[in-house]
Design an enzyme around this catalytic site. Structure first.
Site, PDB file in Angstrom:
ATOM      1  N   LYS A   1       0.814  -1.216   0.000  1.00  0.00           N
ATOM      2  CA  LYS A   1       0.000   0.000   0.000  1.00  0.00           C
ATOM      3  C   LYS A   1       0.848   1.268   0.000  1.00  0.00           C
ATOM      4  CE  LYS A   1      -4.370  -1.936   1.367  1.00  0.00           C
ATOM      5  NZ  LYS A   1      -5.506  -1.963   2.311  1.00  0.00           N
TER       6      LYS A   1
ATOM      7  N   ARG B   1      -3.554 -10.344   4.831  1.00  0.00           N
ATOM      8  CA  ARG B   1      -3.946 -10.341   3.404  1.00  0.00           C
ATOM      9  C   ARG B   1      -2.772  -9.794   2.594  1.00  0.00           C
ATOM     10  NH1 ARG B   1      -6.431  -6.789  -0.289  1.00  0.00           N
ATOM     11  NH2 ARG B   1      -7.932  -7.802  -1.694  1.00  0.00           N
TER      12      ARG B   1
END
Length: 259
Positions: free
Chosen positions: A206, A239
């Site tokens: 991210k 995840r």
């Protein structure tokens, strides 16, 4: 939880698995690498992403779900905000719903009807505008604010017939959060267990990792592993895009702890 994006525009691997054959090959590699859950998404939720039609999303996610559920016993999760997509995915063989919108009433009614496990993710705005709206002052205390929001959503879900035991909490790293909010969530993530739900952490590749490392999304493996190593003391599910490397990391940590 391994990420299988069957979209042309995901932030780090858009188009990489956009045909059925490519998606199935990627899923098989994840299974060989030791994945526990495969999360299949047909609509990008990167900052600024536009929604796709119901028909397009169904065309992207249902074929791989059918093929994988018929060939493997690995649990499949569908990453969708649409109750109609979630319903079709469950019928095709998915067993978990991962909804980044925090659940519409229609989705909650599907959860009550199906009894399926579901990921409740904290996000205050639609992905298209979330990073434009967030400010440093958005959260009084990001952990406290997430816990209060989570309790409100649990209460509403129970009112519509959902059992709390179905729910998994995702604090929504990168969704309407600045870098300092994301880092605070990771550092204090164990406090989120106060919600009484299993905890999923999704930070792989991210933007906040790129702000720290100055790496493009595809080159953020090292930073993503740093997060996985830190959260493994409290996260129930991690995840990730890079399954093999994360499984190796966690296996070594476990071996050290058990030595």
């Amino acid at each position: 939880m391994g990420i299988l994006n069957v979209t042309p525009d995901s932030f780090s691997d858009g188009g990489k698995n956009s045909t059925l054959d490519l998606a199935l090959a990627a899923a098989e590699r994840m299974i060989e690498d030791g994945v526990d859950i495969i999360d299949i998404g047909g609509e990008s939720t990167r900052p600024g992403a536009l929604a796709v039609s119901l028909e397009e999303e169904l065309a992207r996610v249902i074929p791989p779900i059918k093929e994988l559920s018929a060939s493997f016993e690995i649990p499949l999760s569908v990453d969708t905000r649409k109750a109609d997509v979630a319903r079709a995915a469950l019928a095709a063989g998915a067993t978990i719903i991962n909804d980044v919108s925090g659940f519409s009433d229609e989705m909650l009614m599907l959860l009550a009807e199906s009894g399926a496990p579901a990921v409740l993710m904290h996000s205050l705005w639609d992905p298209q505008v979330m990073q434009e709206k967030v400010q440093e002052s958005t959260y009084h205390d990001v952990i406290t604010d997430i816990l209060q929001w989570t309790q409100q959503r649990i209460t509403h879900a129970e009112e519509l017939g959902v059992n709390k035991s179905q729910l998994i909490l995702d604090p929504g790293i990168g969704f309407g959060k600045l870098a300092q909010h994301n880092l605070e969530i990771i550092r204090r993530g164990a406090e989120l267990k106060a919600a009484g739900l299993p905890l999923l952490i999704g930070a792989s590749r991210k933007n906040f990792i790129g702000e720290i490392t100055y790496q493009a999304p595809a080159d953020r493996l090292g930073g993503s592993l740093g997060v996985a190593a830190y959260v493994q003391t409290y996260a129930d599910i991690v995840r990730v895009h890079d399954v093999r490397e994360t499984v190796d990391l966690l296996s070594v940590i476990k071996a050290i702890e058990n030595s």
